[in-house]
Design an enzyme around this catalytic site. Structure first.
Site, PDB file in Angstrom:
ATOM      1  N   GLY A 160      70.882  22.559  19.872  1.00  0.00           N
ATOM      2  CA  GLY A 160      71.416  23.869  19.498  1.00  0.00           C
ATOM      3  C   GLY A 160      70.441  24.957  19.875  1.00  0.00           C
ATOM      4  N   SER A 161      70.900  26.192  19.786  1.00  0.00           N
ATOM      5  CA  SER A 161      70.025  27.317  20.117  1.00  0.00           C
ATOM      6  C   SER A 161      70.419  28.532  19.300  1.00  0.00           C
ATOM      7  CB  SER A 161      70.093  27.639  21.611  1.00  0.00           C
ATOM      8  OG  SER A 161      71.414  27.971  21.983  1.00  0.00           O
ATOM      9  N   TYR A 194      66.074  33.241  18.986  1.00  0.00           N
ATOM     10  CA  TYR A 194      64.732  33.107  19.552  1.00  0.00           C
ATOM     11  C   TYR A 194      64.238  31.663  19.584  1.00  0.00           C
ATOM     12  CZ  TYR A 194      63.265  33.046  14.622  1.00  0.00           C
ATOM     13  OH  TYR A 194      63.118  32.747  13.297  1.00  0.00           O
ATOM     14  N   THR A 207      65.284  27.280  20.447  1.00  0.00           N
ATOM     15  CA  THR A 207      66.172  26.217  20.918  1.00  0.00           C
ATOM     16  C   THR A 207      65.672  24.903  20.336  1.00  0.00           C
ATOM     17  OG1 THR A 207      66.558  27.413  22.982  1.00  0.00           O
ATOM     18  CG2 THR A 207      67.163  25.095  22.945  1.00  0.00           C
ATOM     19  N   VAL A 208      66.596  24.076  19.881  1.00  0.00           N
ATOM     20  CA  VAL A 208      66.221  22.801  19.262  1.00  0.00           C
ATOM     21  C   VAL A 208      66.613  21.656  20.190  1.00  0.00           C
ATOM     22  CG1 VAL A 208      66.442  21.309  17.246  1.00  0.00           C
ATOM     23  CG2 VAL A 208      66.578  23.794  16.965  1.00  0.00           C
ATOM     24  N   LYS A 257      61.955  22.194  17.362  1.00  0.00           N
ATOM     25  CA  LYS A 257      62.405  23.575  17.410  1.00  0.00           C
ATOM     26  C   LYS A 257      61.411  24.357  18.264  1.00  0.00           C
ATOM     27  CE  LYS A 257      63.783  27.342  14.283  1.00  0.00           C
ATOM     28  NZ  LYS A 257      63.965  27.685  12.847  1.00  0.00           N
ATOM     29  N   ASP A 298      69.693  31.619   2.868  1.00  0.00           N
ATOM     30  CA  ASP A 298      70.605  31.489   4.017  1.00  0.00           C
ATOM     31  C   ASP A 298      71.352  30.162   3.956  1.00  0.00           C
ATOM     32  OD1 ASP A 298      71.920  32.230   6.314  1.00  0.00           O
ATOM     33  OD2 ASP A 298      70.320  31.617   7.673  1.00  0.00           O
TER      34      ASP A 298
END
Length: 494
Positions: A25-26, A29, A31-32, A48, A141
């Site tokens: 995923g991304s 700022y 990207t994993v 990450k 979050d």
């Protein structure tokens, strides 16, 4: 600790001792990537990769907060930060890898989840939140995208992404906008001042989405979302979806717009739907074993009332222990032990007066034990045809509501709750029969016609069974009354 030095960020980050494979995923700022160690045990991790050049002051502070918190927040329901490194281009957070993806994907794939799965997921979220609460930390979050699943079969949930998390203390109030709009508490959107109680609202939205397959305030714009969230009308649950009173109560108490009216953290952790005492964890088996050991001692001493109650209490911990255990052989051993203790408790119950063992709870334990044999799919009691029909009716809310009642009836039949199952069959069939004439010809209507005939037949079978049971009960009551009267007559003669 340094990764591979570089004068400029590479297209695909590289890190010494690790091989990067697929991108998971991304974000804005970061990207994993999925990766594994080159040497030693080929441990799979999630890395990450944060591009230094993309960081402003706020995102830098968020990243530092995330690293600081994850270094000290070690808990089985929180994604572990194993290490962090950096080079000229990137900062690397080496995280625990969770192969099951995130909860958002799981919900989209399954749609509404069975209440038993939702409850187990909620218990795991509650465990993590209790740990955060005890450490004066608010996540800020919480959303399905930030809750990861350890696997696709028998998954456990883990909280992730602590970029917005905050160390809080009693009375602390925040003013900065944090979180994701769909899961933001009203006080963030409408007032801009808030405290740790925003996490409780977010949990309410997640719980609602798990139970009903969609978030309560889905909107096309931020303005529309704000209007829906701050609408003074109480949150309403979808019509035609059957959930327990405990689940209903918790959802509505979490989704109180005024934080002063919202359920407190203490009340949330103590709520009967959360039932944190029986959350599957590493202590479940130890507690179960201690209780049944005492039960066996009372059993041998002929103290049956105490034995039955201790067997019962032990069984309520054995079920979580089965869910927590990952080894299939050990799971089967635990199931066999549970059946033995359950059988013994039922034998002893016959020696006691009615009411010494809560019958409905014993049935719950039986049902949980049955379900634990197929954890991969808690919806195994629902036919493939019903699942297909629900997919076909996904764009028709009234059909879908009626089919969910059929789904509830399947679960109730499995639990031998025949009267409730019949009630749901009749409600569903009544709605479907009214709706069907207006449905256009096609595969969906054909399939509904066929299944409705089957469900009508099943409803009639249940009705016949209940009639026989009532007749037997009446006959039994009459026989008992005649026996009692005969005994009284004998006493009078004597």
């Amino acid at each position: 600790m340094a990764g591979r030095p570089s004068s400029a960020p590479s297209a695909i980050p590289q890190l010494k001792d690790f091989v990067f494979t697929e991108k998971l995923g991304s974000g804005t700022y970061a990207t994993v990537y999925k990766a594994y160690r080159k040497t030693g045990v080929r441990e799979v991790v999630a890395v990450k990769c944060v591009l230094k050049g993309s960081l402003n002051k706020t995102s830098t502070e968020n990243l530092l907060t995330e690293i600081e918190l994850l270094k000290k927040l070690k808990h089985e329901s929180i994604v572990e930060l194993k290490d962090f490194r950096w080079d000229d281009g990137y900062i690397y957070l080496i995280m625990e890898y969770c192969s099951g993806g995130d909860l958002s994907h799981f919900i989209r794939k399954k749609r509404a989840l069975p209440e038993q799965i939702v409850r187990r997921f909620l218990q795991q979220i509650a465990q993590a939140m209790k740990f955060l609460w005890d450490n004066n930390v608010a996540h800020m979050d919480l959303k399905p995208q930030n809750i990861l699943l350890t696997s696709t079969t028998n998954p456990r949930l883990k909280l992730a992404d602590f970029g917005f998390a905050k160390n809080l203390y009693d009375g602390d109030t925040l003013y900065t906008m944090r979180g994701s709009p769909l899961y933001m508490a009203p006080e963030i959107i409408c007032h801009g001042t808030y405290d740790a109680r925003v996490d409780l609202w977010s949990i309410g939205v997640i719980l609602y989405e798990c139970l009903f397959g969609r978030a309560p305030f889905a909107s096309k714009s931020f303005k529309e979302l704000g209007a829906k969230i701050w609408d003074q009308k109480s949150v309403e649950l979808p019509y035609g979806v059957d959930i327990s009173d405990k689940a209903r109560d918790l959802v509505l108490r979490l989704l109180k717009r005024n934080p002063d009216d919202r359920i407190s953290f203490e009340e949330f952790f103590a709520h009967p739907f959360v039932d944190m005492c029986h959350t599957p964890n590493s202590k479940s088996l130890e507690k179960a074993t201690a209780l049944v050991t005492k039960a066996c001692e009372h059993d041998k001493a002929g103290e049956y009332e105490a034995a039955v109650r201790l067997y019962f209490e032990g069984l309520e911990y054995f079920i979580p222990a089965i869910h927590y255990e990952e080894d299939s052989n050990r799971k089967n051993i635990l199931r066999r032990k549970v059946k033995e203790y359950m059988k013994r408790a039922e034998v002893l119950k016959q020696l006691l007066k009615p009411g010494h063992l809560p019958e409905h709870r014993l049935q719950d334990i039986k049902h949980e034990l049955t379900n634990s044999t197929n954890q991969q799919s808690q919806q195994s009691t629902v036919s493939d045809k019903l699942s297909t029909l629900m997919e076909l009716c996904n764009d028709h809310s009234e059909f879908l509501a009626a089919l969910r009642l059929i789904k509830a009836a399947y679960h109730e039949i499995e639990k031998e709750e025949f009267e409730q199952a019949l009630k749901h069959y009749e409600m569903s069939l009544g709605a479907l029969i009214k709706l069907l004439p207006g449905e256009a010809a096609g595969p969906r209507k054909d399939m509904l016609n066929i299944e409705i005939q089957k469900w009508m037949s099943e409803a009639e079978s249940i009705k016949s069974y209940l009639s026989v049971q009532r007749l037997k009960t009446n006959d039994s009551s009459q026989e008992e009354e005649e026996t009692h009267q005969s005994y009284m007559n004998q006493c009078i003669v004597q």
